[in-house]
Design a protein around this motif. Sequence first.
Motif: not given
Length: 303
Positions: A128-139
């Motif tokens: 997931s983007y959240k785990d890899l980058y700390g951000w979701t696309m929604d954010e």
Amino acid sequence: MEADSKPKKSGARLCCVCNQNRAALKRPKTLEQICRECFYAVFEEEIHQVILENQLFKPGDRIAIGASGGKDSTVLAYVLSELNRRHNYGLDLFLLSVDEGITGYRDDSLETVKRNELQYGLPLKIVSYKDLYGWTMDEIVKMIGLKNNCTFCGVFRRQALDRGAALLKVDKVATGHNADDIAETVLLNILRGDIARLSRCTSIITGEDGPIPRCKPFKYTYEKEIVMYAYFKKLDYFSTECIYSPNAYRGFAREFIKDLERIRPRAILDIIKSEMVQSLCLAGGAESRFTKAWHWSYSRPKQ
Ligand SMILES: Nc1ncnc2c1ncn2[C@@H]1O[C@H](COP(=O)(O)OP(=O)(O)OP(=O)(O)O)[C@@H](O)[C@H]1O
């Protein structure tokens, strides 16, 4: 006349391949009248031939299928598992999904991929983007708005697929890009005058100099045929557009390709083919001459 050589129904149009069964559809690629069984057979055989001719896989390869839950990657997962079994490719297949963190889109499509994991017996890895980058696309969209969000998302997804592929220790990632997608990209690169991308975009294998190569077994497969195959086989896929992708320019190219296809189905293959010929010319040393001529004519003052 022997019983099984008789047409099943008098007056019905017969399949042009087996000449036995009633035709159930008109093949979008060739406009031939064909029965379902022969459609499955030619559809799968064409992909098998593309895999062999382009040496996409080697026995023992670990292959991650980029699985978005959409029709293309779902059909790819199904067909690759079938061909792997039928022709003893000797591949270890995995499903690899990227969760971009798009509520109401990716969360639903990932549920489809989780069902595919069980239906096809292929292990699934989700990054997931959240785990890899700390951000979701929604954010991210909340921060930057809808402008350029597809560009960010595309770059992140490519990296995320590489990270997931490394975790799975695979040799290659196979994606569901189809002939329509590729023709569309050729056209977009022409419209943008992007010669560097233009000469790469039809390659069936890319990223051989990067961490993990990618391949496109559906390079010559028409989107309409993928949809028909998924429909007749009753495959479980998710069919909603991304809520953040109002990419108008690509949309125009897509519509244009669809219009051309309506008039002349071969147009899709011809666009791909003409780009491949041009790339070969460039690779053959004509690049600098072509580029110079291009810049010259581009920057020439108007008469
Ligand atoms: N979130 C994702 N996770 C894994 N692979 C993806 C993801 N998004 C796209 N891909 C891969 O890239 C290919 C092309 O992407 P595209 O955006 O056209 O997919 P899509 O329209 O969401 O779904 P599909 O192409 O499967 O119908 C997909 O077929 C799939 O192999």
